[in-house]
Design a protein around this motif. Structure first.
Motif, PDB file in Angstrom:
ATOM      1  N   ILE A  43       0.842  -1.203   0.000  1.00 50.40           N
ATOM      2  CA  ILE A  43       0.000   0.000   0.000  1.00 50.40           C
ATOM      3  C   ILE A  43       0.874   1.248   0.000  1.00 50.40           C
ATOM      4  CG2 ILE A  43      -1.723   1.296   1.297  1.00 50.40           C
ATOM      5  CD1 ILE A  43      -2.778  -1.378   2.320  1.00 50.40           C
ATOM      6  N   VAL A  56      -4.014  -3.410  -6.617  1.00 47.90           N
ATOM      7  CA  VAL A  56      -4.268  -4.822  -6.917  1.00 47.90           C
ATOM      8  C   VAL A  56      -3.566  -5.218  -8.215  1.00 47.90           C
ATOM      9  CG1 VAL A  56      -6.047  -6.504  -7.409  1.00 47.90           C
ATOM     10  CG2 VAL A  56      -6.428  -4.819  -5.671  1.00 47.90           C
TER      11      VAL A  56
ATOM     12  N   GLY B  60      -9.419  -9.051   4.141  1.00 49.05           N
ATOM     13  CA  GLY B  60      -8.807  -7.814   3.648  1.00 49.05           C
ATOM     14  C   GLY B  60      -9.547  -6.553   4.032  1.00 49.05           C
ATOM     15  N   ASN B 109      -6.743  -4.067   2.345  1.00 43.94           N
ATOM     16  CA  ASN B 109      -5.569  -4.885   2.076  1.00 43.94           C
ATOM     17  C   ASN B 109      -5.642  -5.462   0.658  1.00 43.94           C
ATOM     18  OD1 ASN B 109      -3.442  -6.580   2.256  1.00 43.94           O
ATOM     19  ND2 ASN B 109      -4.136  -7.676   4.058  1.00 43.94           N
ATOM     20  N   PRO B 110      -4.702  -5.115  -0.232  1.00 46.42           N
ATOM     21  CA  PRO B 110      -4.826  -5.595  -1.620  1.00 46.42           C
ATOM     22  C   PRO B 110      -4.451  -7.058  -1.800  1.00 46.42           C
ATOM     23  CG  PRO B 110      -2.852  -4.280  -1.394  1.00 46.42           C
ATOM     24  CD  PRO B 110      -3.540  -4.232  -0.078  1.00 46.42           C
ATOM     25  N   LEU B 111      -3.688  -7.605  -0.881  1.00 47.65           N
ATOM     26  CA  LEU B 111      -3.142  -8.950  -1.097  1.00 47.65           C
ATOM     27  C   LEU B 111      -4.218 -10.031  -1.197  1.00 47.65           C
ATOM     28  CD1 LEU B 111      -0.388  -9.948  -1.613  1.00 47.65           C
ATOM     29  CD2 LEU B 111      -0.061 -10.371   0.793  1.00 47.65           C
ATOM     30  N   HIS B 113      -7.213  -9.720  -2.241  1.00 42.47           N
ATOM     31  CA  HIS B 113      -7.922  -9.523  -3.507  1.00 42.47           C
ATOM     32  C   HIS B 113      -7.150 -10.170  -4.642  1.00 42.47           C
ATOM     33  CE1 HIS B 113     -10.790  -6.359  -2.059  1.00 42.47           C
ATOM     34  NE2 HIS B 113      -9.933  -6.420  -1.066  1.00 42.47           N
ATOM     35  N   VAL B 114      -5.822  -9.974  -4.637  1.00 40.09           N
ATOM     36  CA  VAL B 114      -4.991 -10.545  -5.693  1.00 40.09           C
ATOM     37  C   VAL B 114      -5.043 -12.068  -5.635  1.00 40.09           C
ATOM     38  CG1 VAL B 114      -2.655 -10.755  -6.547  1.00 40.09           C
ATOM     39  CG2 VAL B 114      -3.464  -8.578  -5.735  1.00 40.09           C
ATOM     40  N   LEU B 115      -4.899 -12.609  -4.414  1.00 41.22           N
ATOM     41  CA  LEU B 115      -4.889 -14.063  -4.281  1.00 41.22           C
ATOM     42  C   LEU B 115      -6.208 -14.658  -4.740  1.00 41.22           C
ATOM     43  CD1 LEU B 115      -3.107 -14.418  -0.843  1.00 41.22           C
ATOM     44  CD2 LEU B 115      -2.138 -14.730  -3.091  1.00 41.22           C
TER      45      LEU B 115
END
Lengths: 249, 204
Positions: A43, A56, B60, B109-111, B113-115
């Protein structure tokens, strides 16, 4: 037998509910996943590292680029496997089954789809091209693009769609997408960096190292989009006709 | 019943989201174990997957945060005009900046979403492959019910076993009527089995 199957289900359920007691509450900013240095780093530094506003996409195509590349390979392999399983299998001759009916494409449906498909395809390109700036990306754009061809196949018939998107194109396009992705990775390797270290592309393109990563991500997403479009349509065409590619749903 | 500290309060009010995921996961698990139809098993697998995806996405979430796309005031490409509450527009013009920890809290939290994006894509790929295998099984055996499938596979095995037993007997030149008996037995067995089930349509 049926009662016996409840035993593992109940055991798993009790264990999971017991574990749920120790999980963080909904939306808690102190949750271990949100407090971890990895996600805070993504972030805080995505903007400085890559100048991409959508974190993302940056994590997907840059920080975890290796993962996404083999993701695309998995999709491609699944499409090829379906082709291999269903090709030349089963009924060669067209024997009509009792539930199959002959029907002309409906006038209202086809004319509506005629209006809708260009809009869907432009939206697919928008989602693909704006994957960095707004929610979107290669997978989403590819699925939308594939859906537009599936819509044509549903409202006319599969042959009409196959004239516009022949099935041997799907293999070529799918391979091309992976080739584009891996090619960008290899190019950055030959320019002195590591595999998929896009910042090295600044040596041959007139941009800064951050913007090189920004634009390489677009290239990578286009590769993903090509593969997903091709495989989505190929999956539909093969599954709806048991691999005959005639007289689909 | 719903006072602080009781188990029901813990599960149904404070951690209702986890309760829902567990229930969804159990529905999927039960369908995969107990249902005899292969397509129903696949539906169970999809429900199972959905539960896990929901679980990851909910991890997230941060209270009061926005989606993991930079707001105009943090946008690395600066230069945005955003209308504010007072009639004047606020203007942001700056390069990329490293966010400090208080600002990090403002973004989800972007992680996860990516997973989960990758998990969904793999889910589609595996589902397509599984459906293709189901179609192939239907072409070969004429059914996708598990118990009927097992019965058919067993009858095929018996047929191939009786054929392989005959070969050494042939070398010793057994009496002709004995061989005939064996043959007629295996034929009648396969006949009764195939007559009791609908004929496989996709068979060559």
């Amino acid at each position: 037998m049926k009662l016996l199957s409840y035993i593992p289900v109940l055991v798993v359920g009790v264990l999971l509910l017991y574990a749920a007691k120790d999980f963080p509450e909904w939306g808690s900013p102190d949750a271990p996943a949100s407090k971890s240095p990895v996600s805070s780093h993504f972030i805080a530094n995505t903007g400085v590292d890559t100048e991409v506003p959508n974190m993302v996409t940056a994590v997907l195509a840059d920080y975890r680029g290796f993962d996404t590349m083999f993701e695309t390979v998995v999709v491609f392999i699944a499409g090829m496997a379906v082709l291999a399983i269903l090709k030349n299998s089963g009924r060669k001759k067209l024997v009509k089954r009792e539930f199959e009916v002959d029907a002309e494409p409906d006038l209202i449906v086809t004319n509506t789809v005629r209006l809708l498909v260009p809009v869907i395809q432009i939206f697919a390109f928008y989602v693909l091209a704006h994957g960095h700036v707004s929610p979107g990306g290669g997978f989403q754009g590819g699925v939308l693009m594939g859906a537009s061809f599936i819509l044509v196949a549903l409202s006319w018939d599969l042959e009409t769609a196959l004239i516009r998107f022949p099935l041997n194109w799907t293999t070529i396009l799918g391979g091309l997408g992976i080739f584009l992705y891996a090619g960008i990775g290899l190019l950055s390797m030959f320019l002195g960096g590591e595999f998929l270290d896009y910042s090295e592309l600044a040596n041959i393109f007139p941009v800064s190292r951050e913007m090189a990563r920004y634009h390489a991500m677009l290239g990578v997403e286009i590769g993903v989009g090509l593969t997903v479009t091709a495989i989505m349509f190929s999956l539909y065409a093969n599954l709806s006709t048991e691999g005959r590619l005639q007289r689909g749903l | 019943m719903f006072e602080d500290g009781t188990i029901i309060n813990e599960l149904l009010i404070e951690r209702l989201n986890y309760f829902i995921y567990v229930v969804l996961l159990l529905i999927g698990l039960h369908a995969m174990i107990a249902k005899k139809n292969l397509i129903k098993k696949l539906i169970g697998m999809s429900i199972f997957q959905t539960a896990i995806i929901l679980f990851y996405v909910s991890i997230g979430v941060k209270e009061g945060s926005t989606i993991p796309v930079y707001l105009p005031e943090h946008d690395p490409h600066g230069s945005h005009s955003v209308p504010s509450d007072t009639n004047e527009t606020s203007h942001f013009d700056h390069g990329p900046v490293i966010l400090d920890s208080s600002l990090v809290k403002g973004y989800a939290n972007p992680l996860p979403h990516v997973l989960m994006l990758t998990a969904i894509v793999v889910g589609v790929a595996t589902l397509g492959l599984a459906l293709a295998l189901c179609q192939r099984i239907y072409q070969g055996y004429g059914t996708i019910e598990e118990d009927e499938l097992l019965a058919k596979m067993e009858s095929r095995e018996i047929r191939s076993k009786t054929l392989s037993v005959q070969i050494p007997k042939d070398q010793k030149l057994p009496k002709k009527d004995e061989l005939k008996k064996e043959k007629s037995r295996s034929v009648s067995k396969s006949k009764t089995l195939s007559a009791s089930k609908p004929k496989p349509k996709g068979k060559k």
